[in-house]
Design an enzyme around this catalytic site. Structure first.
Site, short mmCIF file in Angstrom:
data_model
loop_
_atom_site.label_atom_id
_atom_site.label_comp_id
_atom_site.label_asym_id
_atom_site.label_seq_id
_atom_site.Cartn_x
_atom_site.Cartn_y
_atom_site.Cartn_z
N GLU A 263 52.02 50.03 42.32
CA GLU A 263 51.41 48.89 41.60
C GLU A 263 50.25 49.38 40.72
O GLU A 263 49.08 49.11 41.01
CB GLU A 263 50.87 47.88 42.62
CG GLU A 263 51.91 47.35 43.57
CD GLU A 263 51.29 46.79 44.86
OE1 GLU A 263 50.05 46.75 44.97
OE2 GLU A 263 52.06 46.42 45.75
N GLY A 265 47.50 49.50 37.96
CA GLY A 265 46.78 48.58 37.07
C GLY A 265 46.10 49.40 35.99
O GLY A 265 46.55 49.50 34.85
N ARG A 302 31.80 46.12 34.73
CA ARG A 302 32.14 47.31 35.54
C ARG A 302 30.99 48.32 35.66
O ARG A 302 30.75 48.82 36.76
CB ARG A 302 33.40 48.00 34.99
CG ARG A 302 34.65 47.13 35.10
CD ARG A 302 35.92 47.93 34.92
NE ARG A 302 36.20 48.74 36.08
CZ ARG A 302 36.07 50.05 36.13
NH1 ARG A 302 35.67 50.73 35.08
NH2 ARG A 302 36.33 50.71 37.24
N TYR A 306 30.34 48.45 39.50
CA TYR A 306 30.94 49.63 40.14
C TYR A 306 30.24 50.94 39.79
O TYR A 306 30.67 52.00 40.24
CB TYR A 306 32.40 49.78 39.71
CG TYR A 306 33.30 48.63 40.11
CD1 TYR A 306 33.50 48.33 41.45
CD2 TYR A 306 33.96 47.88 39.16
CE1 TYR A 306 34.34 47.30 41.83
CE2 TYR A 306 34.80 46.84 39.53
CZ TYR A 306 34.99 46.56 40.86
OH TYR A 306 35.81 45.54 41.22
N CYS A 332 20.30 37.77 30.43
CA CYS A 332 19.02 37.69 31.11
C CYS A 332 19.17 38.23 32.53
O CYS A 332 19.07 37.51 33.52
CB CYS A 332 18.54 36.24 31.09
SG CYS A 332 16.80 36.13 31.44
N GLU A 333 19.52 39.47 32.62
CA GLU A 333 19.67 40.27 33.85
C GLU A 333 19.51 41.71 33.39
O GLU A 333 19.60 42.00 32.19
CB GLU A 333 21.10 40.15 34.43
CG GLU A 333 21.51 38.79 34.89
CD GLU A 333 20.93 38.39 36.23
OE1 GLU A 333 20.44 39.27 36.97
OE2 GLU A 333 20.96 37.18 36.52
N1 PLP Z 1 47.58 46.76 44.13
C1 PLP Z 1 46.66 46.10 44.82
C2 PLP Z 1 47.06 45.38 46.06
C3 PLP Z 1 45.32 46.08 44.39
O1 PLP Z 1 44.39 45.42 45.09
C4 PLP Z 1 44.98 46.77 43.20
C5 PLP Z 1 43.60 46.80 42.68
O2 PLP Z 1 42.69 46.24 43.15
C6 PLP Z 1 46.00 47.43 42.50
C7 PLP Z 1 47.28 47.41 42.98
C8 PLP Z 1 45.72 48.17 41.21
O3 PLP Z 1 44.83 49.19 41.35
P1 PLP Z 1 44.53 50.16 40.11
O4 PLP Z 1 44.11 49.32 38.98
O5 PLP Z 1 43.46 51.06 40.58
O6 PLP Z 1 45.80 50.88 39.83
#
Ligand code: PLP
Length: 404
Positions: A263, A265, A302, A306, A332-333
């Site tokens: 998965e 992102g 971010r 982070y 304003c932070e």
């Molecule tokens: N899958 C799950 C369940 C997640 O919580 C996340 C990110 O929070 C991702 C995939 C994607 O992570 P990344 O963007 O680091 O690939």
């Protein structure tokens, strides 16, 4: 290889659509997807874009167009995925402390579901028994990821069912006759070390024997990209080889060929996106020179949330003399994007580009300080398309009910 968008092109986008503006490069997303396909071509692997990173509907449609599947973290993301045209079998809903009613809706919509609590697993079993295949999100007790905030698989993490409760899981599965086809883990984001994924595979293989109907091992996302030149990234070629080896071995040993799901992102959209901002004011203070820009933590949280590092380029004066700046926002932070950063000389009105802002950038934006959310632009086939207009005052008032 997708060519990086030139400074001239980005300046034109900023002039046409105003600042701050997020700009995404479609062909870069495709390039990243093809890197994955290539690295895993010898294994039985499917990729589901973790759309929490960026959900503009045009990006989702593009992701579908290039053949990638989609991973959702809320029922609304599932709805957006359906709206973008994804087939239900290509949608995955990985839940995290959600109500059972959302899981029921996902079931009615016919998408793949990963359940992350024993209580929801039991409810699901009682209601659907063996009729609907389902996955289990486990917490493998592996410490991984760039920092603690983005580490999700360790012993104190809220995510998934703790591995030590596997006996309880098996009791529920047996009692309610659940059809478990998928075991899922996601240990964190920005995982450099391929061994972390190998450890995850080992943990899941150890328990796979208890799930005779298992078809899928889902290893989540977390591939690391480079934030600055020379940054270590996940070696996806090596991971591809490792996955093939491990799953071939499993097949030989147990006579079952499992599919692997990932998965990603950030890997797909981070480098494809940047945020262009304009310098409002320069303040020469005794300790530093502040470059105050027309964006802030309301648009790009971010770096503050982070501690993430983003390359900043002054595209209005790329060859200017190098000087040190604190690049700060207009909220304003204390919203510091960069401290004592060496940049090409900044003048008021210059355009700065924050790189690697495609993932979790706009997606985490808010209207804090009653400021407008920025515009979004998608560059595709060399053309810049506005895909979200900047907010206007009506957007701030839209859902409010004036009773006074
Ligand atoms: N899958 C799950 C369940 C997640 O919580 C996340 C990110 O929070 C991702 C995939 C994607 O992570 P990344 O963007 O680091 O690939």
């Amino acid at each position: 290889m997708a060519e990086q968008l030139s400074n001239e092109f980005l300046s034109e986008v900023a002039n046409e659509f105003g600042t701050p503006v997020y700009v995404y490069h479609a062909e870069k997303i495709k390039e990243q997807y093809h890197k994955l396909l290539d690295a895993f071509k010898h294994s039985n692997t499917r990729f589901f874009y973790a759309c929490k990173a960026l959900t503009n509907i045009n990006v989702l449609k593009y992701i579908k167009e290039i053949g990638c599947n989609i991973d959702c973290s809320s029922i609304n993301e599932v709805m957006l995925a359906l709206h973008a045209g994804f087939a239900k079998e290509n949608i995955l809903y990985t839940s995290n402390n959600i109500s059972f009613s959302e899981i029921e809706t996902a079931q009615q919509l016919g998408v793949n579901i990963n359940i992350d609590s024993i209580s929801n697993l039991e409810k699901f079993g009682k209601k659907f028994g063996h009729t609907y295949p389902v996955g289990i999100r486990l917490r493998p007790n592996i410490m991984a990821g760039g920092n603690l905030k983005i580490s999700t698989g360790h012993r104190d993490s809220k995510f998934g069912i703790p591995l030590e409760q596997i006996d309880e899981v098996l009791r529920v599965v047996k009692k309610t006759n659940l059809r478990i086809t998928d075991l899922h883990i996601h240990t964190g984001s920005e995982i450099k070390d391929v061994e972390v994924f190998a450890k995850g595979i080992e943990v899941l293989f150890d328990i796979a024997q208890y799930f005779p109907e298992l078809e899928i091992i889902d290893l989540g996302g977390g591939f690391k990209v480079a934030y600055k030149p020379g940054d270590e990234v996940t070696d996806i070629e090596l991971l591809g080889k490792k996955v093939k080896e491990e799953f071939d071995f499993f097949e030989k040993k147990f006579g079952r060929r499992l599919q692997v799901w990932f998965e990603p992102g950030k890997f797909l959209v981070s480098e494809a996106g940047c945020l262009i901002t304009k310098v409002n004011v320069l303040k020469a203070a005794p300790t530093t020179t502040f470059a105050g820009v027309d964006t802030g933590l309301n648009h790009f949280i971010r770096p503050m949330f982070y501690g993430s590092y983003h390359v900043i380029d002054n595209i209005s004066n790329p060859d200017g003399e190098k000087k040190k700046y604190n690049v700060v926002g207009n909220i304003c932070e204390t919203d510091t994007f960069a401290e004592h950063r060496t940049l090409s000389e900044i003048r008021e009105g210059d355009l700065l580009v924050f790189r690697n802002a495609g993932a979790y950038g706009f997606e985490m934006a808010s209207n804090y300080n009653s400021r407008f959310k920025p515009a979004e632009v998608l560059v595709k086939d060399g053309k810049a398309h506005l895909i979200r207009r900047r907010d206007v005052l009506d957007d701030l008032l839209k859902n409010q009910i004036e009773i006074v």
